[in-house]
Write an enzyme that holds these catalytic residues in place. Sequence first.
Site, PDB file in Angstrom:
ATOM      1  CG  MET A 195      -2.160  -3.493   0.690  1.00 30.90           C
ATOM      2  SD  MET A 195      -0.428  -4.021   0.639  1.00 30.90           S
ATOM      3  CE  MET A 195      -0.398  -5.162   2.038  1.00 30.90           C
ATOM      4  CD  GLN A 216      -9.853   0.373   3.885  1.00 30.22           C
ATOM      5  OE1 GLN A 216      -9.606  -0.065   2.769  1.00 30.22           O
ATOM      6  NE2 GLN A 216      -9.038   1.195   4.532  1.00 30.22           N
ATOM      7  CB  CYS A 243      -8.623   3.286  -2.672  1.00 35.90           C
ATOM      8  SG  CYS A 243      -8.132   2.273  -4.095  1.00 35.90           S
ATOM      9  CG  ASP A 289       7.682   5.486   0.914  1.00 28.40           C
ATOM     10  OD1 ASP A 289       7.039   4.709   0.195  1.00 28.40           O
ATOM     11  OD2 ASP A 289       8.126   6.580   0.522  1.00 28.40           O
ATOM     12  N   GLY A 345       2.150  -1.608   4.462  1.00 31.17           N
ATOM     13  CA  GLY A 345       1.429  -2.151   3.321  1.00 31.17           C
ATOM     14  C   GLY A 345       2.350  -2.928   2.407  1.00 31.17           C
TER      15      GLY A 345
END
Length: 347
Positions: free
Chosen positions: A17, A70, A100, A202, A224
Amino acid sequence: MKVGSLDIGQAIMLAPMEEVTDRSFRKICKRFGADVVYTEFISAEAIRRQVDTSLRKMRFDDDEAPVVVQIFGNSQEAMAEAAVIAASCSPAWIDINFGCPAKKVAGKGAGAALLKEPDKMVAIAAAVVRAVNLPVTVKTRLGWDRDSINIVDIVPRLEDVGVQALAIHGRTRSEMYRGVADWEWIRKVTEKARIPVIANGDIWSAADARAMFAETGADAVMIGRGAIGNPFIFAQARELLDTGRVVTHPDYRDRIAVAVEHLKLSVEFKGEKYGSLEMRRHYSTYLKGLPRVSRVRDKLVREPDWRNVIEILQAYEVECEGYEREGKIRDYAEFLNDHSKRLTLNY
C-alpha cells in the site's frame, strides 16, 4: 504456499500500500505475525532513474524478511531494468503490480490498466521473469470492469511465462474499493491455477481471514486496509487458523502503545520532520472507535513535534482509563465486527 525455495505454509501477508507499508509499518506487522510483507509499490521509471525516494522504499532489515518488492510500469524495458535493480536488494521475490486502480497509475497505462491489454501484460511479466533470477509474482484484479472480467483467461498465460504466484483482489478496476469484494471469482481462479493463489479483498478481522481461505480455496491471504491501525489482525488470524480461537484482544492501551512505537520508528527511518508528518494518516485508525477521539485527533495532526505527539497520546490513554471506569470503552473486536463489510462469524 511455496514460491521459489520459500515454503511458508498457509500464509497471511501484508499487502503493498502506497504511503503505508514502509519500513516502520512492515516491522510492526511482522512482529504481530505477518508471514510475508510487501513494500509500497514503486515506479519502475523512478527506480531506473535512481530517484532516491523510490530507492529508499526498497530498503529493509533482516527482521522484516521475507520481504517482497513490488514494482509497476507499462514498459517491458523499464520493468526489466527496475527488476534487476530491485533484485540487488535481495528481496524474497519481485512482484508486479497489475492491479492498482489509482488514476496516477492506471491513468498512465500501468497497474490495472494492463488488464485491458492482456498481451502487453503477459509480455511485461515475461520480460521481468527473464531479467532476474528471483521468483516473480503478480498482483492484479478481476478485470477492468464487470463487463470485461478476464482474469481466468489471463492466469494460464502468466503461468506459461514463468510467474510463480498470483495475488487476486476481488474487485475490478472500475469498482475501486467500493462494494464488497467478489470472493467467488477468486475461487474460480484457484480452481484453474497451477501456481499458488493469494486472496485479497475485505479481510477486516481474523474471522474474515479464515472465511477467505474457506470460500476461495486460496493458498494464502493478503490483508491490506484491514491492517491499517490494526496490525494485531495478523496475530489474531494466525491464532484462529491454528487453534480455532483468538486470544489476542488489544485494548486502548495496546493500540496507543503501538501508535507510539510506530511513530518512533517513522522518525528513526525518515527523520523528525517527515517521520512525524507521514504518521498523521495513521492516528485516526489506531484510535478508531474510542470516546471523544476527534478532539484528540485534531491535536495530533496539528502538532509538529513528535515528542509532544507522544505526550498527547499518553494523556489520552489516561483519559481513556476514566472512560473505561464509566463503561464507555467498547470492545475493539466488537467495534471492528460492526464496521466490517461482511459477516463471517459463522465460519
